[in-house]
Design an enzyme around this catalytic site. Sequence first.
Site, PDB file in Angstrom:
ATOM      1  CE  LYS A 114      82.365  21.554  50.998  1.00 37.67           C
ATOM      2  NZ  LYS A 114      81.050  21.435  50.322  1.00 37.67           N
ATOM      3  N   PRO A 115      80.353  25.995  50.375  1.00 36.23           N
ATOM      4  CG  PRO A 115      79.077  26.966  48.665  1.00 36.23           C
ATOM      5  CD  PRO A 115      80.490  26.825  49.172  1.00 36.23           C
TER       6      PRO A 115
ATOM      7  CD  GLU B 169      70.846  15.021  63.044  1.00 36.06           C
ATOM      8  OE1 GLU B 169      71.765  14.551  62.355  1.00 36.06           O
ATOM      9  OE2 GLU B 169      70.751  16.225  63.276  1.00 36.06           O
TER      10      GLU B 169
ATOM     11  CD  GLU C 271      77.175  25.402  66.276  1.00 37.09           C
ATOM     12  OE1 GLU C 271      76.285  24.651  66.701  1.00 37.09           O
ATOM     13  OE2 GLU C 271      77.603  26.368  66.924  1.00 37.09           O
TER      14      GLU C 271
ATOM     15  CB  CYS D 174      71.067  20.441  63.738  1.00 35.37           C
ATOM     16  SG  CYS D 174      70.972  22.236  63.797  1.00 35.37           S
TER      17      CYS D 174
ATOM     18  N   GLY E  81      77.608  20.497  60.181  1.00 37.67           N
ATOM     19  CA  GLY E  81      77.209  19.304  59.417  1.00 37.67           C
ATOM     20  C   GLY E  81      77.111  18.108  60.338  1.00 37.67           C
ATOM     21  CB  SER E  82      76.915  14.550  59.574  1.00 31.84           C
ATOM     22  OG  SER E  82      78.102  14.398  58.825  1.00 31.84           O
TER      23      SER E  82
ATOM     24  CD1 TRP F   2      72.903  18.684  52.725  1.00 34.05           C
ATOM     25  CD2 TRP F   2      70.770  19.227  53.067  1.00 34.05           C
ATOM     26  NE1 TRP F   2      72.341  17.683  53.470  1.00 34.05           N
ATOM     27  CE2 TRP F   2      71.023  17.985  53.683  1.00 34.05           C
ATOM     28  CE3 TRP F   2      69.478  19.769  53.158  1.00 34.05           C
ATOM     29  CZ2 TRP F   2      70.045  17.274  54.384  1.00 34.05           C
ATOM     30  CZ3 TRP F   2      68.497  19.067  53.856  1.00 34.05           C
ATOM     31  CH2 TRP F   2      68.791  17.836  54.450  1.00 34.05           C
ATOM     32  CG  ASN F   3      70.319  21.768  57.520  1.00 40.49           C
ATOM     33  OD1 ASN F   3      71.337  22.434  57.368  1.00 40.49           O
ATOM     34  ND2 ASN F   3      69.974  21.244  58.684  1.00 40.49           N
TER      35      ASN F   3
HETATM   36  P1  NAP Z   1      77.450  16.510  56.023  1.00 41.90           P
HETATM   37  O1  NAP Z   1      77.278  15.356  55.113  1.00 41.90           O
HETATM   38  O2  NAP Z   1      78.335  16.349  57.190  1.00 41.90           O
HETATM   39  O3  NAP Z   1      77.932  17.704  55.091  1.00 41.90           O
HETATM   40  C1  NAP Z   1      78.138  19.000  55.591  1.00 41.90           C
HETATM   41  C2  NAP Z   1      79.202  19.678  54.782  1.00 41.90           C
HETATM   42  O4  NAP Z   1      80.420  18.944  54.932  1.00 41.90           O
HETATM   43  C3  NAP Z   1      78.921  19.732  53.283  1.00 41.90           C
HETATM   44  O5  NAP Z   1      79.388  20.955  52.787  1.00 41.90           O
HETATM   45  C4  NAP Z   1      79.748  18.580  52.758  1.00 41.90           C
HETATM   46  O6  NAP Z   1      80.134  18.724  51.419  1.00 41.90           O
HETATM   47  C5  NAP Z   1      80.955  18.657  53.653  1.00 41.90           C
HETATM   48  N1  NAP Z   1      81.736  17.426  53.726  1.00 41.90           N
HETATM   49  C6  NAP Z   1      81.326  16.144  53.564  1.00 41.90           C
HETATM   50  N2  NAP Z   1      82.380  15.304  53.725  1.00 41.90           N
HETATM   51  C7  NAP Z   1      83.465  16.072  53.962  1.00 41.90           C
HETATM   52  C8  NAP Z   1      84.848  15.791  54.206  1.00 41.90           C
HETATM   53  N3  NAP Z   1      85.324  14.557  54.227  1.00 41.90           N
HETATM   54  N4  NAP Z   1      85.684  16.829  54.423  1.00 41.90           N
HETATM   55  C9  NAP Z   1      85.222  18.091  54.417  1.00 41.90           C
HETATM   56  N5  NAP Z   1      83.925  18.422  54.182  1.00 41.90           N
HETATM   57  C10 NAP Z   1      83.060  17.420  53.976  1.00 41.90           C
HETATM   58  O7  NAP Z   1      76.065  17.012  56.605  1.00 41.90           O
HETATM   59  P2  NAP Z   1      74.742  17.386  55.811  1.00 41.90           P
HETATM   60  O8  NAP Z   1      74.056  16.138  55.442  1.00 41.90           O
HETATM   61  O9  NAP Z   1      75.035  18.373  54.735  1.00 41.90           O
HETATM   62  O10 NAP Z   1      73.946  18.183  56.923  1.00 41.90           O
HETATM   63  C11 NAP Z   1      73.166  17.553  57.851  1.00 41.90           C
HETATM   64  C12 NAP Z   1      73.867  17.456  59.189  1.00 41.90           C
HETATM   65  O11 NAP Z   1      74.242  18.759  59.625  1.00 41.90           O
HETATM   66  C13 NAP Z   1      72.965  16.914  60.266  1.00 41.90           C
HETATM   67  O12 NAP Z   1      73.666  16.004  61.074  1.00 41.90           O
HETATM   68  C14 NAP Z   1      72.591  18.159  61.063  1.00 41.90           C
HETATM   69  O13 NAP Z   1      72.224  17.906  62.385  1.00 41.90           O
HETATM   70  C15 NAP Z   1      73.844  18.944  60.966  1.00 41.90           C
HETATM   71  N6  NAP Z   1      73.569  20.361  61.228  1.00 41.90           N
HETATM   72  C16 NAP Z   1      73.987  20.881  62.409  1.00 41.90           C
HETATM   73  C17 NAP Z   1      73.707  22.205  62.722  1.00 41.90           C
HETATM   74  C18 NAP Z   1      74.158  22.787  64.015  1.00 41.90           C
HETATM   75  O14 NAP Z   1      74.145  24.014  64.115  1.00 41.90           O
HETATM   76  N7  NAP Z   1      74.545  22.019  65.007  1.00 41.90           N
HETATM   77  C19 NAP Z   1      73.014  22.993  61.808  1.00 41.90           C
HETATM   78  C20 NAP Z   1      72.600  22.436  60.597  1.00 41.90           C
HETATM   79  C21 NAP Z   1      72.902  21.113  60.328  1.00 41.90           C
HETATM   80  P3  NAP Z   1      79.193  18.121  50.250  1.00 41.90           P
HETATM   81  O15 NAP Z   1      78.004  18.968  50.233  1.00 41.90           O
HETATM   82  O16 NAP Z   1      79.993  18.252  49.027  1.00 41.90           O
HETATM   83  O17 NAP Z   1      78.922  16.709  50.630  1.00 41.90           O
END
Ligand code: NAP
Length: 490
Positions: free
Chosen positions: A184-185, A391, A260, A294, A238-239, A160-161
Amino acid sequence: MSAADEARVLAAVPDGLLIGGEWRPAGGGARFDVFDPATGTRLASVADGTPDDGIEALDAAAAAQDDWAATPPRVRSELLRATWELVQQRKDDLALLMTLEMGKPLAESAGEVTYGGEFLRWFAEEAVRITGRYGTNPENTGRTIVSQHPVGPCYFITPWNFPLAMATRKIAPALAAGCTVVIKPAELTPLTTMYVGELFRQAGLPAGVLNIVPSTAAGPLSERIMDDPRLRKISFTGSTPVGVRLMQQAAKRVLRTSMELGGNAPFVVFDDADLDAAVAGALLAKFRNIGEACTAANRFLVHEAVADEFANRLTEQVAAMRVGRGTDPEVRIGPLINEQAVGKADTLVRDAVQRGATVRLGGGPVTGSGTFYAPTVLDRVDAGSDILQTEIFGPVVAITRFADEAEAVRLANDTEFGLVSYVFTRDLARGQRMIEGLRTGMMGLNVGVISNAAAPFGGVKQSGLGREGGFEGIHEYLDVKYTMTPNPFA
Ligand code: NAP
């Protein structure tokens, strides 16, 4: 931007799931709401994709794959370029939409439209430069041909960020390489991706090449798609815990994988640094995107000789930052994405304070409506504090002091993450030693922002696998094939 602008932009978001070139309702007609984190008010109701919808999206992507791969690279390139042009035409609306659903200040959303849009333009240029090799083997008994081919249908999951850039950073190289996509956003911010999906459609992208399935069932939806033998690639931003889980699922079918993941960036200020530049860099590296990046500086490691001066100057600037709804042009710090994010930042700050950190500024949530956290500066953070290993994802500076270069390197590398590091020094040789000594995939040397479409973005260690952007980005979507042929003169 007026309330009328907000209503107009929200009304322009297409309704439904994008499957096979059409926006259609979710199976069963389920929907979910999207909220403005600054006010808590409901912005929109969105079709809630089911696992069956995910499979229909993959049906469409698989059906379109061969034709898309056979589409001349120049045509693929021009479609990306045409979408980039539409993004430019709608840049103000896209920025407003992002601010509404994610909360970042309008100027930063505009910056993301530029940055995220650049991936469309960059990969439009790369689509026509997919090359191979022809060579003689050392024995001169044969000729080797190395060629590159689209991986096949891809599945993307985005956070989402950065609602626009995280989508275009994957979609653009995939389309350029000749791959079709299901994306899937994030559930919290699907609107920007949907809007961009409609721009692709308007640019003339063939049906089925890009399919968008917003959903509240991220786990089951992703599992169904990833279990399907037609899928060839998963790319996730994501995380780290979710990334690890997806890698385990991807292993079942040996899917190509790009990850990522999370970061824990050190921001190192040496005693020979230009402190004005270091403070300016710190403001960007920490407070851009409300700290929800991130790439956000998580640990400020400052040489003890300049730490007081750095902390004083930084605190003075942070104190002047206005907190509020991102639509107000004076606002520098918007809301955090939700209550959990506020709770997480606050727990980390409390732990650090309990362990002896000094609060120079802020130190708690902002009371009232919305999910705001006060810009905070903590000094003399104890080495055992959770904030140094987690983080923060919020507007909190945590300063630790070091005595010499060796200690700076040891502290900077004391994390399982390895996405980005920032170093401020005037000494060229020291800067070079840092490039070699800090175990991160990226570094900002005397700069506080590193992201650029022309550069290979990505991490090492638990920050992920693969690169997005640069010359490297398209290779995540290409399989290499090598063919041996006889020596034609033998
Ligand atoms: P997140 O909780 O891991 O969610 C990211 C995405 O994964 C969302 O679309 C989420 O869906 C989905 N998701 C959650 N559980 C899942 C599962 N079991 N199976 C498949 N998909 C699943 O992370 P966030 O809180 O949105 O984002 C923050 C994290 O992203 C931070 O750790 C940040 O550092 C990282 N990030 C990394 C980068 C990079 O380039 N390295 C860039 C940006 C962000 P829902 O929305 O429905 O929960």
